[in-house]
Design a protein around this motif. Structure first.
Motif: not given
Length: 138
Positions: A49-63
């Protein structure tokens, strides 16, 4: 992390988490019904939606999602909300429950009869709302 959201109603806080490939507006058809009973916060998961992606360097995972949503709740002065979600949102809700970040969890990844029939993605929010409103707490 920035998180886009819509808030409506009063009472105990209820966080609504959508499925993968969707956005907070998936809950629009049931938002008014839930807001009669709760302080409802429908949000866009990171990267949706309107939320940006997880910032670079931060794991894109459940926690990452669970802790980002907890920080979001802290910023709104919401302590341990009830959390409901479907599909990916259901997984995040369950993880928040495991981490002690949720007061209660309603996760409906699939309709119980899913083995017998296909449940369109657009029907999932209504199934979640029905499940919430059928609980003893209502």
């Amino acid at each position: 992390m920035e998180i886009a959201y819509h808030r409506k109603g009063a009472g105990e806080p209820l966080l609504l988490l959508h499925g993968i490939g969707h956005h907070r507006q998936a809950f629009d058809p049931v938002l008014d019904r839930l807001a009669e009973h709760r302080d409802v916060i429908a949000l866009d998961l990171p990267g949706s939606g309107e939320s940006p992606d997880v910032p670079d360097g931060i794991p894109n995972e459940l926690d990452t999602f669970a802790y980002a949503i907890d920080a979001f709740c802290t910023a709104l002065d919401v302590d341990r909300p009830h959390v409901a979600g479907n599909s990916m949102g259901g997984l995040v809700a369950l993880r928040m429950g495991q981490l002690g970040l949720a007061r209660s969890v309603t996760a409906r990844p699939r309709d119980p009869a899913a083995r017998l029939r296909h449940v369109p993605m657009n029907d999932a929010p209504a199934l979640v709302a029905d499940t919430i409103l059928e609980t003893p707490e209502g």
